[in-house]
Design a protein around this motif. Structure first.
Motif, mmCIF file in Angstrom:
data_model
loop_
_atom_site.group_PDB
_atom_site.id
_atom_site.type_symbol
_atom_site.label_atom_id
_atom_site.label_comp_id
_atom_site.label_asym_id
_atom_site.label_seq_id
_atom_site.Cartn_x
_atom_site.Cartn_y
_atom_site.Cartn_z
ATOM 1 N N GLU A 62 0.836 -1.211 0.000
ATOM 2 C CA GLU A 62 0.000 0.000 0.000
ATOM 3 C C GLU A 62 0.872 1.262 0.000
ATOM 4 O O GLU A 62 0.645 2.197 -0.762
ATOM 5 N N LYS A 63 1.928 1.238 0.835
ATOM 6 C CA LYS A 63 2.803 2.423 0.920
ATOM 7 C C LYS A 63 3.543 2.648 -0.397
ATOM 8 O O LYS A 63 3.707 3.777 -0.850
ATOM 9 N N VAL A 64 3.999 1.535 -0.998
ATOM 10 C CA VAL A 64 4.707 1.659 -2.289
ATOM 11 C C VAL A 64 3.749 2.237 -3.335
ATOM 12 O O VAL A 64 4.116 3.124 -4.115
ATOM 13 N N PHE A 65 2.514 1.769 -3.314
ATOM 14 C CA PHE A 65 1.533 2.273 -4.293
ATOM 15 C C PHE A 65 1.246 3.757 -4.062
ATOM 16 O O PHE A 65 1.235 4.553 -5.003
ATOM 17 N N ASN A 66 1.063 4.126 -2.801
ATOM 18 C CA ASN A 66 0.770 5.535 -2.505
ATOM 19 C C ASN A 66 1.927 6.450 -2.862
ATOM 20 O O ASN A 66 1.739 7.587 -3.266
ATOM 21 N N THR A 67 3.156 5.950 -2.729
ATOM 22 C CA THR A 67 4.336 6.781 -3.001
ATOM 23 C C THR A 67 4.706 6.795 -4.480
ATOM 24 O O THR A 67 5.083 7.832 -5.021
ATOM 25 N N THR A 68 4.618 5.627 -5.138
ATOM 26 C CA THR A 68 5.172 5.536 -6.500
ATOM 27 C C THR A 68 4.110 5.283 -7.577
ATOM 28 O O THR A 68 4.400 5.380 -8.766
ATOM 29 N N GLY A 69 2.907 4.911 -7.153
ATOM 30 C CA GLY A 69 1.849 4.596 -8.123
ATOM 31 C C GLY A 69 1.990 3.202 -8.713
ATOM 32 O O GLY A 69 1.250 2.813 -9.615
ATOM 33 N N ILE A 70 2.951 2.439 -8.187
ATOM 34 C CA ILE A 70 3.172 1.084 -8.731
ATOM 35 C C ILE A 70 2.628 0.034 -7.767
ATOM 36 O O ILE A 70 2.922 0.075 -6.563
ATOM 37 N N LYS A 71 1.811 -0.869 -8.320
ATOM 38 C CA LYS A 71 1.242 -1.930 -7.488
ATOM 39 C C LYS A 71 2.146 -3.150 -7.575
ATOM 40 O O LYS A 71 2.232 -3.786 -8.628
ATOM 41 N N LEU A 72 2.833 -3.441 -6.501
ATOM 42 C CA LEU A 72 3.743 -4.597 -6.509
ATOM 43 C C LEU A 72 2.951 -5.900 -6.510
ATOM 44 O O LEU A 72 1.954 -6.027 -5.808
ATOM 45 N N GLU A 73 3.449 -6.845 -7.306
ATOM 46 C CA GLU A 73 2.801 -8.161 -7.385
ATOM 47 C C GLU A 73 3.588 -9.149 -6.521
ATOM 48 O O GLU A 73 4.827 -9.102 -6.526
ATOM 49 N N LEU A 74 2.880 -10.031 -5.837
ATOM 50 C CA LEU A 74 3.576 -10.995 -4.976
ATOM 51 C C LEU A 74 4.396 -11.999 -5.781
ATOM 52 O O LEU A 74 3.928 -12.488 -6.810
ATOM 53 N N GLU A 75 5.615 -12.285 -5.315
ATOM 54 C CA GLU A 75 6.358 -13.415 -5.892
ATOM 55 C C GLU A 75 6.095 -14.646 -5.025
ATOM 56 O O GLU A 75 5.790 -15.721 -5.522
ATOM 57 N N LEU A 76 6.197 -14.481 -3.705
ATOM 58 C CA LEU A 76 5.920 -15.649 -2.855
ATOM 59 C C LEU A 76 4.427 -15.938 -2.881
ATOM 60 O O LEU A 76 3.617 -15.076 -3.204
ATOM 61 N N GLN A 77 4.085 -17.157 -2.553
ATOM 62 C CA GLN A 77 2.683 -17.554 -2.609
ATOM 63 C C GLN A 77 2.106 -17.614 -1.201
ATOM 64 O O GLN A 77 2.791 -18.031 -0.271
ATOM 65 N N ILE A 78 0.855 -17.177 -1.061
ATOM 66 C CA ILE A 78 0.186 -17.254 0.236
ATOM 67 C C ILE A 78 -0.953 -18.256 0.103
ATOM 68 O O ILE A 78 -1.781 -18.143 -0.809
ATOM 69 N N ILE A 79 -0.953 -19.250 0.982
ATOM 70 C CA ILE A 79 -2.034 -20.242 0.920
ATOM 71 C C ILE A 79 -2.668 -20.413 2.308
ATOM 72 O O ILE A 79 -2.074 -20.064 3.324
ATOM 73 N N GLY A 80 -3.872 -20.960 2.314
ATOM 74 C CA GLY A 80 -4.518 -21.310 3.572
ATOM 75 C C GLY A 80 -5.558 -20.301 4.009
ATOM 76 O O GLY A 80 -5.866 -19.336 3.312
ATOM 77 N N GLU A 81 -6.071 -20.573 5.218
ATOM 78 C CA GLU A 81 -7.183 -19.777 5.742
ATOM 79 C C GLU A 81 -6.663 -18.850 6.832
ATOM 80 O O GLU A 81 -5.800 -19.229 7.609
ATOM 81 N N LYS A 82 -7.303 -17.672 6.914
ATOM 82 C CA LYS A 82 -6.968 -16.769 8.029
ATOM 83 C C LYS A 82 -7.620 -17.276 9.299
ATOM 84 O O LYS A 82 -8.677 -17.896 9.245
ATOM 85 N N LYS A 83 -7.022 -17.001 10.440
ATOM 86 C CA LYS A 83 -7.605 -17.450 11.707
ATOM 87 C C LYS A 83 -8.404 -16.310 12.321
ATOM 88 O O LYS A 83 -7.958 -15.169 12.262
#
Ligand SMILES: Cc1cc2nc3c(=O)[nH]c(=O)nc-3n(C[C@H](O)[C@H](O)[C@H](O)COP(=O)(O)OP(=O)(O)OC[C@H]3O[C@@H](n4cnc5c(N)ncnc54)[C@H](O)[C@@H]3O)c2cc1C
Length: 306
Positions: free
Chosen positions: A285-306
């Motif tokens: 969010e901070k990178v987007f607000n500062t640079t206008g660029i939306k970073l895409e994830l390289e690592l993968q997030i899996i599973g359910e939130k608790k």
């Protein structure tokens, strides 16, 4: 039949480990996350095929390599985690410049095997701490090299237990990915290098390793680059954008950012998956607000939130 009963029944027929509700924390580099509903480590291809045919339900299936690129949420993975066992750790030379590697082989092992057999072109794999299965999935690479440049074909099995060999000409690899179906479990890869003097190969491995050590932290609980480097909009790398947005000192709970490489996020020991994901979202969010660029994830997030 309920899942725990199916697991119980299968465990009597399989020599590989199969568990219901299996703690995943020791199976990923962050050492984070909850349990997998089902965890299966097949000892042979026959067992894997038997499992795929017999385990009848609609749970998602995910294969895990060595977990150097994955964040598992606290609530665990409501599906089947498959980790390939020893049978998938084979390495052999097909001809003067071709190696066949099982998917559970570590990238570094393949690179060392190529060195022992005077096959050049696979040196970059000595710098990547994952498995061959993970490297094929991610089209992993560094310093101008990646899997797409050395893979000749792959062998896969899908959820319906159909085994296929796919030649690299049929695969569209791109930066940290490909068009290969998410449903595929990679069994092995055939890698093409070039016949070369082993001294030259060793020198190159040492050179790449020195560059890597200078720029990236080691012996920490991280999954390497959190975000992909943007391919358009800017020439800047993800770590530069993170610095530009003044995020490098950010911290949530035990989740921090490496001082050496601001795209490497670290579990300092007390982090939860939630801390890590919140830090990732905040930085994006901070990178987007500062640079206008939306970073895409390289690592993968899996599973359910608790
Ligand atoms: C210190 C550090 C440095 C790193 N440096 C680099 C680098 O220079 N370049 C780079 O590209 N990456 C780098 N990485 C990231 C990571 O090592 C790679 O993405 C690696 O290829 C992941 O392999 P893995 O076995 O750990 O896969 P995992 O993290 O276990 O899984 C990653 C993905 O691959 C899939 N997968 C794994 N095995 C199979 C299989 N047999 N069949 C189908 N899908 C499978 C998983 O389902 C998941 O989607 C680094 C990570 C760390 C911790």
């Amino acid at each position: 039949m309920n899942i725990s009963k199916q697991v119980q029944d299968l465990s009597k027929k399989l020599s590989g480990k199969i568990y219901y509700e299996y703690d995943m924390r020791r199976l990923n580099w962050f050492n984070l996350g909850g349990s997998a509903k089902v965890f299966f480590k097949p000892n042979t291809l026959e067992e894997l095929i038997f499992f795929l045919k017999k385990f009848s339900n609609s749970l998602p299936i995910k294969v895990l390599g060595v977990g150097s690129n994955i964040l598992i949420r606290e609530g665990g993975y409501n599906g089947v985690i498959i980790k390939l066992g020893k049978y998938f750790s084979h390495l052999s030379k097909l001809d003067d410049n071709t190696v066949i590697s099982g998917s559970a082989v570590l990238d570094k092992q393949l690179s060392n095997f190529a060195l022992e057999n005077s096959i050049g072109g696979l040196e970059f794999l000595s710098c990547i701490p994952g498995s061959i299965g993970g490297a094929i999935r991610m089209n992993s690479g560094c310093y101008g090299y990646d899997i797409s440049k050395c893979i000749a074909s792959i062998q896969t099995v899908d959820r319906n237990a159909i085994v296929r060999t796919i030649k690299s000409e049929k695969i569209n690899f791109f930066y940290r990915g490909s068009n290969l179906s998410d449903d595929f479990i990679f069994l092995s890869g055939t890698f093409k290098g070039k016949k070369q003097d082993s001294k030259k190969i060793k020198k190159k491995m040492e050179k790449l390793s020195t560059i890597k050590k200078k720029s990236q932290p080691s012996r920490i609980k991280t999954c390497g680059s959190t975000f992909k480097n943007p391919t358009s909009q800017t020439q800047k790398k993800a770590w530069e954008l993170i610095k530009e947005a003044h995020c490098e000192n950010m911290k949530i709970g035990g989740a921090t950012i490496s001082e050496k490489h601001s795209n490497f996020f670290i579990n300092q020991g007390s982090a939860t998956s939630n801390d890590m994901e919140n830090l990732i979202n905040l930085v994006r969010e901070k990178v987007f607000n500062t640079t206008g660029i939306k970073l895409e994830l390289e690592l993968q997030i899996i599973g359910e939130k608790k």
